[in-house]
Design a protein around this motif. Structure first.
Motif, PDB file in Angstrom:
ATOM      1  N   ASN A 790     113.756  82.294  70.466  1.00  0.00           N
ATOM      2  CA  ASN A 790     114.502  82.587  71.683  1.00  0.00           C
ATOM      3  C   ASN A 790     115.659  81.620  71.828  1.00  0.00           C
ATOM      4  OD1 ASN A 790     112.979  84.738  72.720  1.00  0.00           O
ATOM      5  ND2 ASN A 790     111.395  83.307  73.388  1.00  0.00           N
ATOM      6  N   LEU A 791     116.770  82.145  72.324  1.00  0.00           N
ATOM      7  CA  LEU A 791     117.906  81.302  72.667  1.00  0.00           C
ATOM      8  C   LEU A 791     117.695  80.834  74.104  1.00  0.00           C
ATOM      9  CD1 LEU A 791     120.757  80.298  71.730  1.00  0.00           C
ATOM     10  CD2 LEU A 791     121.657  82.232  73.054  1.00  0.00           C
ATOM     11  N   ILE A 792     117.587  79.522  74.263  1.00  0.00           N
ATOM     12  CA  ILE A 792     117.333  78.975  75.599  1.00  0.00           C
ATOM     13  C   ILE A 792     118.598  78.302  76.117  1.00  0.00           C
ATOM     14  CG2 ILE A 792     115.905  77.390  76.962  1.00  0.00           C
ATOM     15  CD1 ILE A 792     114.181  79.478  75.696  1.00  0.00           C
ATOM     16  N   VAL A 793     119.001  78.684  77.309  1.00  0.00           N
ATOM     17  CA  VAL A 793     120.167  78.080  77.952  1.00  0.00           C
ATOM     18  C   VAL A 793     119.699  76.825  78.679  1.00  0.00           C
ATOM     19  CG1 VAL A 793     121.861  78.387  79.784  1.00  0.00           C
ATOM     20  CG2 VAL A 793     121.350  80.268  78.228  1.00  0.00           C
ATOM     21  N   ILE A 794     120.458  75.729  78.476  1.00  0.00           N
ATOM     22  CA  ILE A 794     120.091  74.506  79.190  1.00  0.00           C
ATOM     23  C   ILE A 794     121.144  74.194  80.233  1.00  0.00           C
ATOM     24  CG2 ILE A 794     119.372  72.106  78.981  1.00  0.00           C
ATOM     25  CD1 ILE A 794     119.009  72.630  76.008  1.00  0.00           C
ATOM     26  N   GLN A 795     120.679  74.114  81.480  1.00  0.00           N
ATOM     27  CA  GLN A 795     121.570  73.755  82.566  1.00  0.00           C
ATOM     28  C   GLN A 795     121.246  72.337  83.017  1.00  0.00           C
ATOM     29  OE1 GLN A 795     120.684  76.734  85.580  1.00  0.00           O
ATOM     30  NE2 GLN A 795     122.237  78.112  84.733  1.00  0.00           N
ATOM     31  N   VAL A 796     122.290  71.643  83.480  1.00  0.00           N
ATOM     32  CA  VAL A 796     122.072  70.375  84.170  1.00  0.00           C
ATOM     33  C   VAL A 796     122.649  70.576  85.562  1.00  0.00           C
ATOM     34  CG1 VAL A 796     122.581  67.907  84.254  1.00  0.00           C
ATOM     35  CG2 VAL A 796     122.230  69.032  82.042  1.00  0.00           C
ATOM     36  N   ASN A 797     121.800  70.427  86.558  1.00  0.00           N
ATOM     37  CA  ASN A 797     122.178  70.703  87.943  1.00  0.00           C
ATOM     38  C   ASN A 797     122.807  72.089  88.097  1.00  0.00           C
ATOM     39  OD1 ASN A 797     121.152  68.330  88.871  1.00  0.00           O
ATOM     40  ND2 ASN A 797     123.123  67.260  88.953  1.00  0.00           N
ATOM     41  N   GLY A 798     122.252  73.063  87.385  1.00  0.00           N
ATOM     42  CA  GLY A 798     122.683  74.443  87.561  1.00  0.00           C
ATOM     43  C   GLY A 798     123.903  74.831  86.757  1.00  0.00           C
ATOM     44  N   LYS A 799     124.465  73.886  85.992  1.00  0.00           N
ATOM     45  CA  LYS A 799     125.613  74.241  85.167  1.00  0.00           C
ATOM     46  C   LYS A 799     125.208  74.293  83.705  1.00  0.00           C
ATOM     47  CE  LYS A 799     129.264  72.662  88.151  1.00  0.00           C
ATOM     48  NZ  LYS A 799     130.392  71.742  88.363  1.00  0.00           N
ATOM     49  N   VAL A 800     125.669  75.326  83.018  1.00  0.00           N
ATOM     50  CA  VAL A 800     125.311  75.493  81.613  1.00  0.00           C
ATOM     51  C   VAL A 800     125.949  74.375  80.795  1.00  0.00           C
ATOM     52  CG1 VAL A 800     125.449  77.021  79.620  1.00  0.00           C
ATOM     53  CG2 VAL A 800     125.178  77.990  81.908  1.00  0.00           C
ATOM     54  N   ARG A 801     125.109  73.641  80.069  1.00  0.00           N
ATOM     55  CA  ARG A 801     125.636  72.529  79.270  1.00  0.00           C
ATOM     56  C   ARG A 801     125.366  72.708  77.792  1.00  0.00           C
ATOM     57  NH1 ARG A 801     129.496  70.454  82.307  1.00  0.00           N
ATOM     58  NH2 ARG A 801     128.705  69.881  84.372  1.00  0.00           N
ATOM     59  N   LYS A 803     122.865  75.076  74.576  1.00  0.00           N
ATOM     60  CA  LYS A 803     121.952  76.151  74.214  1.00  0.00           C
ATOM     61  C   LYS A 803     121.122  75.692  73.026  1.00  0.00           C
ATOM     62  CE  LYS A 803     125.287  79.386  75.900  1.00  0.00           C
ATOM     63  NZ  LYS A 803     126.425  80.278  75.614  1.00  0.00           N
ATOM     64  N   ILE A 804     119.851  76.025  73.032  1.00  0.00           N
ATOM     65  CA  ILE A 804     119.003  75.675  71.894  1.00  0.00           C
ATOM     66  C   ILE A 804     118.194  76.904  71.476  1.00  0.00           C
ATOM     67  CG2 ILE A 804     118.744  73.193  72.367  1.00  0.00           C
ATOM     68  CD1 ILE A 804     116.060  73.904  73.739  1.00  0.00           C
ATOM     69  N   THR A 805     117.771  76.901  70.219  1.00  0.00           N
ATOM     70  CA  THR A 805     116.922  77.974  69.737  1.00  0.00           C
ATOM     71  C   THR A 805     115.536  77.398  69.498  1.00  0.00           C
ATOM     72  OG1 THR A 805     118.848  78.866  68.620  1.00  0.00           O
ATOM     73  CG2 THR A 805     116.717  79.769  67.994  1.00  0.00           C
ATOM     74  N   VAL A 806     114.536  78.022  70.120  1.00  0.00           N
ATOM     75  CA  VAL A 806     113.161  77.543  69.922  1.00  0.00           C
ATOM     76  C   VAL A 806     112.279  78.715  69.499  1.00  0.00           C
ATOM     77  CG1 VAL A 806     113.363  75.686  71.615  1.00  0.00           C
ATOM     78  CG2 VAL A 806     112.511  77.924  72.339  1.00  0.00           C
ATOM     79  N   SER A 807     111.173  78.375  68.862  1.00  0.00           N
ATOM     80  CA  SER A 807     110.218  79.399  68.448  1.00  0.00           C
ATOM     81  C   SER A 807     109.709  80.152  69.664  1.00  0.00           C
ATOM     82  CB  SER A 807     109.048  78.722  67.724  1.00  0.00           C
ATOM     83  OG  SER A 807     107.942  79.595  67.747  1.00  0.00           O
ATOM     84  N   ALA A 808     109.500  81.451  69.514  1.00  0.00           N
ATOM     85  CA  ALA A 808     109.049  82.271  70.629  1.00  0.00           C
ATOM     86  C   ALA A 808     107.669  81.858  71.100  1.00  0.00           C
ATOM     87  CB  ALA A 808     109.059  83.741  70.235  1.00  0.00           C
ATOM     88  N   THR A 809     106.925  81.173  70.250  1.00  0.00           N
ATOM     89  CA  THR A 809     105.561  80.784  70.619  1.00  0.00           C
ATOM     90  C   THR A 809     105.504  79.391  71.241  1.00  0.00           C
ATOM     91  OG1 THR A 809     105.260  80.000  68.367  1.00  0.00           O
ATOM     92  CG2 THR A 809     104.456  82.224  68.866  1.00  0.00           C
ATOM     93  N   ALA A 810     106.647  78.692  71.305  1.00  0.00           N
ATOM     94  CA  ALA A 810     106.648  77.330  71.847  1.00  0.00           C
ATOM     95  C   ALA A 810     106.221  77.325  73.308  1.00  0.00           C
ATOM     96  CB  ALA A 810     108.047  76.737  71.718  1.00  0.00           C
ATOM     97  N   ASP A 811     105.421  76.329  73.703  1.00  0.00           N
ATOM     98  CA  ASP A 811     105.002  76.255  75.107  1.00  0.00           C
ATOM     99  C   ASP A 811     106.071  75.528  75.934  1.00  0.00           C
ATOM    100  OD1 ASP A 811     104.699  73.624  74.454  1.00  0.00           O
ATOM    101  OD2 ASP A 811     102.505  73.650  74.482  1.00  0.00           O
ATOM    102  N   ASN A 812     105.902  75.584  77.244  1.00  0.00           N
ATOM    103  CA  ASN A 812     106.908  75.027  78.153  1.00  0.00           C
ATOM    104  C   ASN A 812     107.199  73.554  77.889  1.00  0.00           C
ATOM    105  OD1 ASN A 812     107.122  77.494  79.288  1.00  0.00           O
ATOM    106  ND2 ASN A 812     106.421  76.898  81.336  1.00  0.00           N
ATOM    107  N   ALA A 813     106.140  72.792  77.613  1.00  0.00           N
ATOM    108  CA  ALA A 813     106.307  71.349  77.387  1.00  0.00           C
ATOM    109  C   ALA A 813     107.194  71.099  76.175  1.00  0.00           C
ATOM    110  CB  ALA A 813     104.940  70.695  77.191  1.00  0.00           C
ATOM    111  N   THR A 814     106.977  71.875  75.120  1.00  0.00           N
ATOM    112  CA  THR A 814     107.780  71.735  73.908  1.00  0.00           C
ATOM    113  C   THR A 814     109.234  72.079  74.189  1.00  0.00           C
ATOM    114  OG1 THR A 814     105.823  72.563  72.762  1.00  0.00           O
ATOM    115  CG2 THR A 814     107.864  72.329  71.462  1.00  0.00           C
ATOM    116  N   VAL A 815     109.418  73.190  74.910  1.00  0.00           N
ATOM    117  CA  VAL A 815     110.784  73.634  75.241  1.00  0.00           C
ATOM    118  C   VAL A 815     111.481  72.557  76.065  1.00  0.00           C
ATOM    119  CG1 VAL A 815     112.133  75.352  76.512  1.00  0.00           C
ATOM    120  CG2 VAL A 815     110.179  76.074  75.141  1.00  0.00           C
TER     121      VAL A 815
END
Length: 850
Positions: A790-801, A803-815
């Motif tokens: 999955n392509l995960i968007v990373i925001q800092v204080n609501g602003k897109v800063r 993007k990372i790609t993580v395995s679809a099976t990764a748990d929240n802590a890993t993400v």
RNA sequence: GCCGAAGUGGUGGAAUUGGUAGACACGUCGGUCUCAAAAACCGAUGGCUUCUGGCCGUGCCGGUUCGAUUCCGGCCUUCGGCACCA
């Protein structure tokens, strides 16, 4: 060797195939679930226009889609063939309306077939066929028996240009809905349908129509115009008589200080005292001379005259003067209004003008009203005063209590009033369905006995355009004998409003060849109601309200067993184009403009507003030219892609070109990869092949969901465009022929409802022998949709800063950990405290720092 | 006045449940191919900017929220319907 896309040849070939196999003919003997799709049938004006192309393209997508999904789809077409243009053509050009109509139908039928619409042509009929309108005469006779059709003399809307009566619904801005000529009042004996008897049901059942646009329901509710209130009787001073008023504001009854009657009110003469006689007569004469439409406009000056008589306010026992007022309408409520000047602006103005009493009965919470200083009426809520036992109550809460009190005291009753009027259906025209009655000097109005039906419209008629309806001058037609007593009698020469035919045509499509009556119950019970109806929003009140009314009438007469004719309604927008004009030659057709200049004089052309395509503004595009240049598939695709169906569509030739290019692109995508398709390989489930598969199945899902119920054809098409782009961009075609084949086949299947000719051609070109309809609509495979990453968007204080790609099976802590470790993110949070991290699985991480 | 719908790049439009605003297409610009052109293919394309980065941006003002084109309150504009309806 690659074949070239030749739309015209392909389309003609497939259309021939569909016609000879009678492909879209259906019967109710089927184990499939039925789906009745209907587009508003056209008036046979001679040629189809872009509005038809759009309307019927939308309908055909739904029809074909439902058919591919396995439904037994009824998709009929016919002609709303009676009406004035045919008669006008007869007067102007000497062509008989029947001939004109038949020729126009032949031409338009050809045009519709050329568009490739999947109609059940074996059910086609025109409303001017005696086989259709004779059944309408039978329905009318039943309505007459039940009192649902009646005759009365009344003031009607008269169009001097069309020389005929118009229903209230057919008057727009005081003008005729067809020609725009200013409508006049005329006193005439007219046939009416008692639509008011169904007012309540028509209103209540709008609640059931969850598949209709809110805007249309609101328009119908406004049109029916229900208001609840009371009828209250005011005793007349020195007389046993009473004046009955209707009010929705019984809470202000204690403040009624005068009475206003319509000048036409039947009691007006009796109430006029000798001293006031002269003034009253003058006033009535003045109002009579004024145009009714003018009189009912808001800025019209409110005037009145005192009758000299008084009546008694039944609650206060006060003596109040009776006026005639020009703003009181005889045909709404009782034609008499109790006037409360302190709480109604109209009454306030009137009271000021004639120096009448003001009594405040509602006091607002934050101010004190004084009749002496009031400058306008207080129409909001407040606390009742000067209202006897009701003092101190909230005025809205008091409405019910006062109504109950009036009933108890036998001075009033709770009532409901509707704005809706009965539907006047008589037209003094030739080209319509004759009203089947006979007038006898001794027996009066005699219905034509059912065994004598049909009353056939004669063809040997002269069209002069003068002296009213040709039927009224046609002895052979109107001279008859009374069916009751046998004496010489006169046949009715009025014909029905053409909206009568369009009020039940949808039901006749279920059984167009039934000979024992208007409706074959068995067929109707199977097909009705219409599951999806599609047409222009201009019919929001007229046609759609009449059809609902007729459905209820025909149900009550036992013809059919449904309450509402159309379960779902789609109102499509207009087709618009910019107008162009030359300073010398006025409006110009698009083909008369060359390089921005007038082709006649070479002067530069002014581009005007974008408006609905119309011949008068000359901003029209002829579908025939479009088809000749690009083919029907492109015309269909453009009208579906350029805008969502309910919105107006702006014509853009360049965008049409783009649609044509897309079809060429699809064509090449198939033929360039034909060698891969040849062996019918199994789709691969690994490597980049798996990625292409995922795109394919995601597209199938999106297109299915966009068409089904949502009617977002534009986004459905764009999704297929993306899939086509993905095939072009796919680099490993040779390694994954199965995935490529699957994608190409999906493209063809998904486009089939939109562009039926090219897709059928490509499908067979890919080596298949069965038709697309036999193959059916594609189904997506949930397993193919599953993402590895999955392509995960990373925001800092609501602003897109980042993007990372993580395995679809990764748990929240890993993400979360991966996100926080991201280099760019680090830069933004380095010198700050991380207060909170929000993780939306598979989508987004928001790091809150402070 | 009342009711309904809408307002997003140069354009048509997308964002389905509050989660990357501008998908897809048109247009424009650049490139490949060509003697040349057309067609086709590839790339760029919201604005500003001190440009490996940053700021602003979905009619306007405010609110709720970690986060708003999306929800709430108040306006503005456009379109459509009804309107002296008691």
């Amino acid at each position: 060797m690659e074949e070239r896309y030749d739309p015209i040849a392909i389309e003609l070939a497939w259309q021939k195939d569909w016609a000879t196999s009678n492909k879209y003919s259906v019967s109710e003997q089927s184990d499939k679930e039925k789906y009745y799709l209907l587009e508003m049938f056209p008036y046979p004006s001679g040629r189809i226009h872009m509005g038809h192309v759009r309307n019927y393209s939308i309908g055909d997508v739904v029809a074909r889609f439902k058919r591919l999904q396995g439904y037994n789809v009824l998709h009929p077409m016919g002609w709303d063939a009676f009406g004035m243009p045919a008669e006008n053509a007869a007067i102007k050009h000497g062509i008989h309306p029947a001939k004109w109509t038949v020729e126009n139908i032949a031409n338009m039928r050809m045009q519709l077939k050329r568009m490739g619409f999947s109609y059940a042509w074996d059910r086609e009929f025109a409303t001017c066929d005696v086989e259709y309108y004779k059944w309408e005469q039978q329905i009318f006779l039943q309505m007459l028996k039940k009192g649902l059709a009646y005759k009365k003399s009344s003031t009607v809307n008269w169009c001097p240009e069309c020389q005929t009566v118009l229903a209230n619904e057919q008057v727009e801005d005081d003008g005729c809905w067809r020609c725009g000529t200013r409508v006049e009042d005329k006193e005439l004996d007219q046939w009416f349908f008692k639509i008011t008897q169904y007012a309540e049901e028509l209103l209540d059942d709008t609640e059931k129509l969850s598949g209709w646009p809110d805007s249309v329901l609101t328009m119908q509710r406004n049109w029916i115009g229900r208001s609840t209130g009371c009828e209250v009787e005011f005793p007349i001073e020195n007389s046993p008589d009473k004046i009955k008023v209707f009010t929705t504001r019984q809470d202000t009854l204690y403040g009624a200080t005068f009475m206003s009657l319509a000048p036409e009110h039947p009691q007006a003469q009796a109430l006029t005292t000798p001293e006031q006689r002269e003034q009253v007569e003058a006033f009535i004469a003045k109002v009579r001379a004024q145009d009714k439409k003018n009189r009912t406009s808001e800025d019209f000056e409110k005037e009145g005259v005192f009758t000299g008589s008084y009546c008694i306010n039944p609650l206060t026992q006060t003596r109040i003067p009776i006026f005639l007022a020009n703003f009181v309408l005889m045909d709404y409520g009782t034609g008499a209004v109790m006037a409360v000047p302190t709480h109604d602006q109209r009454d306030f103005d009137f009271a000021k003008k004639y120096a009448l009493d003001l009594v405040v009965v509602i006091q607002p919470k934050d101010q004190v009203l004084d009749p002496a200083t009031m400058t306008e009426a207080w129409t909001d809520s407040g606390i009742l005063v000067n209202s006897g036992q009701f003092d101190g109550m909230d005025n809205n809460a008091a409405k019910d209590k006062i109504a109950d009190f009036l009933v108890e005291q036998k001075i009033g009753a709770k009532t409901v009033n509707y704005r809706l009027r009965d539907w006047g259906v008589s037209r003094q025209r030739y080209w319509g369905n004759p009203v089947p009655v006979i007038y006898c000097d001794t027996c009066g109005v005699v219905p034509v006995p059912e065994k004598d039906l049909p009353v056939v419209l004669p063809t040997n008629v002269k069209f002069t355009g003068e002296g009213g309806s040709p039927l009224a001058q046609h002895e052979e037609f109107y001279k008859t004998t009374c069916p009751k007593c046998g004496a010489a009698a006169r046949r009715e020469t009025d014909t029905f409003d053409t909206f009568v035919e369009s009020s039940w045509y949808f039901a006749r499509y279920a059984c167009p060849h039934f000979e024992a009556g208007p409706i074959d119950r068995q067929a109707a019970d199977y097909w009705l109601p219409v599951d999806q109806y599609i047409g222009g929003v201009e019919h929001a009140v007229m046609h759609l309200l009449y059809a609902r009314f007729f459905t209820k009438v025909m149900r009550d007469l036992g013809y059919m067993n449904i309450d509402e004719p159309f379960t779902n309604l789609l109102t499509q927008g207009m087709v618009c184009k910019e107008t162009q004009s030359c300073p010398e030659h006025g409006w110009l057709y698009p083909e008369d403009v060359v390089d921005g200049k007038c082709s006649k004089c070479g002067k530069p052309v002014t581009i005007g507003r974008t408006e609905k395509m119309s011949k008068s503004k000359m901003n029209v595009v002829d579908p025939d030219h479009l088809i000749a240049k690009y083919g029907a598939d492109t015309a269909r695709l453009f009208s579906l892609f350029a805008a969502p169906p309910e919105k107006d569509l702006e014509w853009n030739e360049q965008s049409v070109d783009g649609c044509y290019r897309f079809l060429n692109r699809v064509w090449r995508a198939v033929y360039d990869n034909l060698s891969l398709v040849a062996d019918n390989p199994v789709p691969e489930n690994s490597g980049s092949g798996r990625n292409l598969r995922r795109t394919t199945h995601r597209t199938i899902k999106k297109v299915t969901e966009d068409i089904d119920g949502r009617f977002h054809f534009n986004t459905a098409i764009s999704a297929v465009m993306e899939l086509v782009n993905a095939v072009y961009a796919f680099e490993d075609k040779q390694q994954y022929p199965g995935a490529v084949t699957e994608a190409l086949e999906a493209i063809v299947k998904l486009l089939a409802p939109f562009v039926p000719h090219i897709t059928e051609e490509l499908w067979h070109g890919m080596g298949h022998t069965e038709d697309l309809e036999a193959v059916g609509w594609p189904v997506w495979d949930e397993k193919a949709l599953v993402e590895d990453e999955n392509l995960i968007v990373i925001q800092v204080n609501g602003k897109v800063r980042s993007k990372i790609t993580v395995s679809a099976t990764a748990d929240n802590a890993t993400v979360e950990a991966t996100a926080l470790a991201d280099e760019t993110v680090q830069r933004f949070i380095a010198d700050k405290t991380v207060r909170k991290v929000i993780v939306i699985p598979g989508k987004l991480v928001n790091v809150v720092v402070g």
